[in-house]
Design a protein around this motif. Structure first.
Motif, PDB file in Angstrom:
ATOM      1  N   GLN A   1       0.988  -1.223   0.012  1.00 24.05           N
ATOM      2  CA  GLN A   1      -0.054  -0.214   0.045  1.00 24.05           C
ATOM      3  C   GLN A   1       0.768   1.331  -0.136  1.00 24.05           C
ATOM      4  OE1 GLN A   1      -2.774   0.090   3.235  1.00 24.05           O
ATOM      5  NE2 GLN A   1      -4.137  -1.145   2.002  1.00 24.05           N
ATOM      6  N   TYR A  32       1.113   1.979  -9.584  1.00 25.09           N
ATOM      7  CA  TYR A  32      -0.392   1.824  -9.141  1.00 25.09           C
ATOM      8  C   TYR A  32      -0.859   3.009 -10.038  1.00 25.09           C
ATOM      9  CZ  TYR A  32       2.038   5.675  -6.655  1.00 25.09           C
ATOM     10  OH  TYR A  32       2.856   6.594  -6.251  1.00 25.09           O
ATOM     11  N   GLY A  99      -4.488   2.278  -6.285  1.00 27.65           N
ATOM     12  CA  GLY A  99      -4.990   1.043  -6.494  1.00 27.65           C
ATOM     13  C   GLY A  99      -4.160   0.209  -7.875  1.00 27.65           C
ATOM     14  N   ARG A 111     -12.183  -0.360  -6.139  1.00 28.78           N
ATOM     15  CA  ARG A 111     -10.979  -0.528  -6.962  1.00 28.78           C
ATOM     16  C   ARG A 111      -9.795  -0.261  -6.218  1.00 28.78           C
ATOM     17  NH1 ARG A 111      -7.697  -2.214 -10.066  1.00 28.78           N
ATOM     18  NH2 ARG A 111      -7.900  -2.408 -12.269  1.00 28.78           N
ATOM     19  N   TYR A 112     -10.037   0.648  -5.226  1.00 29.16           N
ATOM     20  CA  TYR A 112      -8.800   1.232  -4.786  1.00 29.16           C
ATOM     21  C   TYR A 112      -8.513   0.811  -3.159  1.00 29.16           C
ATOM     22  CZ  TYR A 112      -9.728   3.781  -8.747  1.00 29.16           C
ATOM     23  OH  TYR A 112      -9.931   4.405 -10.102  1.00 29.16           O
ATOM     24  N   ASP A 113      -7.278   0.683  -3.023  1.00 28.10           N
ATOM     25  CA  ASP A 113      -6.752   0.148  -1.537  1.00 28.10           C
ATOM     26  C   ASP A 113      -6.329   1.117  -0.637  1.00 28.10           C
ATOM     27  OD1 ASP A 113      -4.644  -2.094  -3.297  1.00 28.10           O
ATOM     28  OD2 ASP A 113      -4.407   0.059  -2.879  1.00 28.10           O
ATOM     29  N   SER A 114      -5.854   2.364  -1.164  1.00 30.42           N
ATOM     30  CA  SER A 114      -5.144   3.302  -0.511  1.00 30.42           C
ATOM     31  C   SER A 114      -5.971   4.771  -0.509  1.00 30.42           C
ATOM     32  CB  SER A 114      -3.850   3.577  -0.690  1.00 30.42           C
ATOM     33  OG  SER A 114      -2.973   2.421  -0.675  1.00 30.42           O
TER      34      SER A 114
END
Length: 125
Positions: A1, A32, A99, A111-114
């Protein structure tokens, strides 16, 4: 991340311009994609636009197309949102997100992890 921090929000008159920045840190050596979302009071978070890792591809919501421009500088680990011809309906908290690369489901927050903490944009009429 990656860790994300937005800046540049503020108060602007309708028709004016503002530029937001999103600085990334952490696992920035991994490719990313990045995106901007916004959330107005009492409304759900909505997609604004997205930029690929190489900056070769951008994608915008219809509501901002032609007025907003996303760019990124990977050497500085920073993404930008240039907002022109601002309208009262652009008033919101703006969030940046990061992401995995890819072109599927780019409008969906899952769709996005941060995510950054958000920056307030207020447009006065």
């Amino acid at each position: 991340q990656v860790q994300l921090v937005e800046s540049g929000g503020g108060l602007v008159q309708a028709g004016g311009s503002l530029r937001l920045s999103c600085a990334a840190s952490g696992r920035t050596f991994t490719p990313y994609a990045m995106a901007w979302f916004r959330q107005a009071p009492g409304k759900e978070r909505e997609f604004v636009g997205r930029i690929s890792w190489s900056a070769a591809r951008t994608y915008y919501a219809d509501s901002v197309k032609g007025r907003f421009t996303i760019s990124r500088d990977n050497a500085k680990n920073t993404m930008y949102l240039q907002m022109n011809s601002l309208k009262s309906e652009d008033r919101a908290v703006y969030f940046c997100a990061a992401g995995p690369p890819g072109s599927s489901s780019v409008k969906y927050s899952i769709r996005y992890d941060s995510w950054g903490q958000g920056t307030q944009v207020t447009v006065s009429s």
